[in-house]
Design an enzyme around this catalytic site. Structure first.
Site, PDB file in Angstrom:
ATOM      1  N   CYS A 130      40.014  43.749  47.656  1.00  0.00           N
ATOM      2  CA  CYS A 130      41.191  44.817  47.477  1.00  0.00           C
ATOM      3  C   CYS A 130      42.143  44.524  46.557  1.00  0.00           C
ATOM      4  O   CYS A 130      43.049  44.931  46.434  1.00  0.00           O
ATOM      5  CB  CYS A 130      41.483  45.313  48.749  1.00  0.00           C
TER       6      CYS A 130
ATOM      7  N   HIS B 119      60.333  46.506  45.229  1.00  0.00           N
ATOM      8  CA  HIS B 119      60.032  47.675  45.821  1.00  0.00           C
ATOM      9  C   HIS B 119      59.721  48.870  44.745  1.00  0.00           C
ATOM     10  O   HIS B 119      58.763  49.659  44.777  1.00  0.00           O
ATOM     11  CB  HIS B 119      60.957  48.086  46.788  1.00  0.00           C
TER      12      HIS B 119
HETATM   13  C1  PEP Z   1      45.981  40.398  47.960  1.00  0.00           C
HETATM   14  O1  PEP Z   1      46.613  39.550  48.296  1.00  0.00           O
HETATM   15  O2  PEP Z   1      44.871  40.529  46.892  1.00  0.00           O
HETATM   16  C2  PEP Z   1      45.980  41.811  48.419  1.00  0.00           C
HETATM   17  C3  PEP Z   1      45.551  42.815  48.204  1.00  0.00           C
HETATM   18  O3  PEP Z   1      47.408  41.995  49.129  1.00  0.00           O
HETATM   19  P1  PEP Z   1      48.906  41.859  48.511  1.00  0.00           P
HETATM   20  O4  PEP Z   1      48.823  42.235  47.064  1.00  0.00           O
HETATM   21  O5  PEP Z   1      49.564  43.252  49.247  1.00  0.00           O
HETATM   22  O6  PEP Z   1      49.277  40.693  49.016  1.00  0.00           O
END
Ligand code: PEP
Ligand code: MG
Length: 755
Positions: free
Chosen positions: A680, A367
């Site tokens: 993303c 975190h």
């Molecule tokens: C991903 O899995 O690419 C994502 C953007 O979500 P997180 O990194 O929060 O799992």
């Protein structure tokens, strides 16, 4: 045989007087060894100091030949003195010369001496030198004498720590304590930070080493231990700890140590030998540290941290010192150094003054790391033993790119890094100039660059970085940094502030992605063997609809009169989307029934991060209003490599044929039905990967705020159509030699695309 001589208390009192005398460091050291020899009725007393090149140099002696001072030298591990330094343990020998490690140094004339007692000079478990007494006769030194010599060695350690002996180092040599060190760790947050060490839990500097009244000191120690035990019990009884789990195990270990009779006994013994209560805590801690550090058992070594914490707390109780620095005490170029730290503790510091963060633990998905990254703080994790290698105020460089920490760096290293920082700042300035220009490729394709966020502190970056919106708002971060479950109105307040800050820019809120490695201390779930593939994200949300519905309600209320974009994480089966839509519709009806203003429009999207969805794209685009590719998880699941496991996490390249083909398939499907799609995951913020994504057809990328400038600069120079053709060729023709990455690098170089 005679009994133990004059006694350590007398010796310590004399030492204190010597420490206060206005004499040179060499004279002081000479007087100290003379005093020790007299007090212990020894013919010889010698002090060896460890140099940065691993040599123990004789710094002062009573009894050996005076001309051997600064001449007699032994390597660590060599001879008796070298053995003591290496093992950080005393050696008590009636006949030194019969010991197999004995090594005769002719310049000292020590062949006439038989009995030998040597102890390491320790500070925070580190060996700084060796202190030795010798006698002509065969004799074994009493335990009390060993103890007394160790206590005296502690006084010498303080002299070394305050830098007094540094000046005695002959030209061209350096004492080990001030040696520049490089510690390798793992990179947690990009960037380089230069500054000065601020220990998150500073070692308390003990000013009164010597205790006048042993009984009074013992009583102070007992009172402090009692208050420490109460504190630990209190911590354990707090209801936010939970009944079981790792957190609780750690605290139980604390309780065990706090009640350890051996620990208390050793401290009382040190007080009887003349130390103050504080100095006794430090001495016993230093011995324990030296002993446990050499343990190969990782469990015991880990426990050392708990023990350190506890000793530090005990010192603070004794000295009445609260922990941490605040306000103006904090230097303007603070580099925080800690064993570990909670995310909220990091947020307690003045962000403006923090240049870097170094943790002994701290993995890339912890975190505090997520928060440090969001704050743009250069960070390094897994920096072994860093807390005991630095002192408050030491110069330090955090290289968050290479994953290294340089302690007390030599001037040339410092100037090389300062140059690097200036260079980055200049580049940032150039990016700032690009801020208000749209991202358009050299051949005219418009690309939308959005940012990923999750905390209030991210919001100013929206304007600073020139992001066109928030492509991924990780709502779980608010939950992860809180001590208890955020209430409906707290959630609503955060979402409202985010929408206010974004104004006309779109914001995509992802519903809670907890479970897996994103654990909430107050929300315990059963242990899982494969948490990344376990009860997490939308699965947990649908099984515990109370939590998901509360979040949906907070989102709907926060977005009153505005557009609301809700995105679902870890969707595997289309029915999960239908069920969530059902929850949203029910809540919308509820709001309307109760006279609340509803959002102007609610759009529902899905993350594409589970490979099963790739084989159901036709159905998927019918169920949602937009898509977002979570390339971090999609790569993890497609290549069957745990993204949090440093041994394998970077084993397979995202810029590989199979993965890029999968990404192409998604964007082509979305394009064919006119569905908006964003990517993303971390790769969106990496210029070379972003270049490939644009060539594949992605026109919307969401990344960390710091990545927007470099990706935009890349975009402006990119002939997208030309790369698209080249990339299609290499993806479609499996017989082509060479990696996709190599092709992309060569393309960028030939076309002058800055990566
Ligand atoms: C991903 O899995 O690419 C994502 C953007 O979500 P997180 O990194 O929060 O799992
Ligand atoms: Mg994900």
């Amino acid at each position: 045989m005679r009994g133990p001589p004059a006694g350590p208390r007398v010796l310590l009192r004399r030492l204190r007087e010597i420490m206060a005398e206005p004499i040179s460091a060499q004279e002081r050291l000479n007087k100290i060894v003379t005093q020790i020899a007299a007090n212990m009725v020894a013919e010889v007393c010698s002090a060896y100091v460890l140099r940065s090149d691993g040599v123990l140099e004789l710094y002062a002696t009573e009894g050996l030949k005076a001309e051997s001072v600064h001449r007699a030298q032994l390597r660590v591990g060599q001879g008796l003195v070298g053995t003591i330094a290496e093992e950080a343990r005393p050696l008590n020998l009636p006949d030194a010369q019969s010991h197999p490690a004995f090594q005769y140094l002719p310049e000292t004339g020590e062949e006439q001496y038989s009995a030998f007692l040597g102890v390491p000079i320790l500070r925070a478990g580190r060996t700084l030198g060796v202190l030795v007494v010798q006698n002509r006769t065969h004799r074994t030194y009493y335990d009390e004498e060993v103890e007394a010599l160790q206590t005296t060695a502690m006084v010498l350690a303080e002299m070394l720590a305050v830098g007094e002996l540094e000046r005695l180092a002959p030209p061209g040599t350096q004492i080990d304590l001030k040696r520049p060190l490089t510690v390798a760790g793992v990179s947690l947050g990009e960037g380089v930070g230069l500054g000065h060490v601020v220990l998150h839990e500073p070692r308390v500097v003990i000013t009164a080493l010597i205790g006048e009244d042993a009984e009074a000191e013992s009583a102070r120690l007992d009172a402090a231990i009692a208050s420490l035990r109460l504190f630990v019990d209190d911590m354990l009884s707090r209801d936010d700890i939970g009944e079981s789990g790792e957190h609780r195990d750690v605290l139980e270990a604390y309780r065990m140590f706090a009640n350890d009779r051996g620990w208390a006994r050793r401290m009382h013994e040190a007080i009887r030998n003349g130390l103050s209560a504080e100095a006794a805590v430090e001495k016993v801690q230093s011995d324990t540290r030296a002993r446990l550090q050499r343990q190969i058992d990782p469990f015991l070594r880990d426990r050392l941290h708990d023990f350190d914490d506890l000793a530090n707390r005990l010192l603070r109780v004794l000295m009445n010192k609260p922990h941490g620095l605040s306000g103006d005490e904090l230097p303007r170029d603070a580099i925080l150094v800690a064993r570990n730290m909670g995310a909220a503790e990091l947020l307690d510091y003045d962000r403006e003054r923090i240049r870097g963060l170094v943790l002994e633990e701290g993995g890339p998905t912890s975190h505090v790391t997520i928060v440090a990254r969001a704050l743009g703080i250069a960070s390094v994790g897994r920096a072994g033993n860093i807390v005991s290698l630095v002192e408050n105020g030491d110069a330090i460089i955090v290289d968050g790119i290479g994953g290294e920490v340089h302690i007390r760096p030599p001037a040339d290293v410092e100037s090389a890094y300062a140059e690097k920082v200036r260079f980055r700042a200049k580049r940032q300035e150039q990016y700032r100039l690009l801020r208000d220009r749209p991202a358009v490729t050299r051949d005219g394709h418009r690309v939308s660059l959005l940012m990923n966020a999750g905390l209030l502190v991210d919001l100013p970056h929206l304007v600073e970085a020139g992001a066109e919106g928030i492509g991924l708002f990780r709502t779980e971060l608010q939950f992860m940094i809180a001590a208890r479950m955020p209430k409906l109105r707290e959630q609503q307040a955060l979402y409202g502030s985010v929408l206010d800050a974004a104004g006309d820019r779109p914001v995509t809120f992802r519903t809670l992605d907890i479970g897996g490695d994103k654990v909430l201390p107050y929300f315990r779930t059963a242990e899982e063997e494969n948490p990344a593939m376990g009860w997490r994200a939308i699965r947990l949300g649908l099984d515990r609809p109370g939590l998901l519905r509360m979040q949906i309600r907070a989102l709907l209320q926060a977005a009153a009169g505005r557009e609301l974009r809700i995105m679902l994480p870890m969707v595997t089966d289309l029915d999960e989307i239908r069920q969530t839509r059902g929850l949203i519709d029910r809540d919308l009806a509820h709001l309307r029934r109760h006279g609340y203003e509803a959002p102007a429009r609610v759009l529902v999207g899905a993350m594409v991060e589970v490979p099963a969805l790739l084989f159901d794209l036709d159905g998927l685009v019918r169920e949602v209003d937009f898509l977002s590719v979570g390339s971090n998880d999609l790569l993890q699941f497609m290549t069957a490599t745990d993204r949090g496991n440093m041994r394998v996490a970077s084993r397979f390249d995202a810029l590989s044929r199979p993965f890029l083909r999968a990404l192409r398939q998604i964007v082509r499907k979305a394009e064919s039905v006119g569905m908006p799609v964003t990517l993303c995951g971390e790769m969106a913020g990496n210029p070379i990967a972003a270049m490939a994504l644009i060539a594949l057809g992605y026109r919307s990328l969401s990344m960390s705020a710091a990545a927007i400038g470099p990706v935009k600069a890349m975009t402006h120079a990119l002939p997208a159509a030309k790369l698209a053709t080249a990339l299609d060729t290499i993806l479609d023709d499996g017989s082509q030699e060479g990696t996709v990455r190599a092709m992309l690098t060569a393309f960028a170089e030939a076309e002058g695309v800055p990566l």
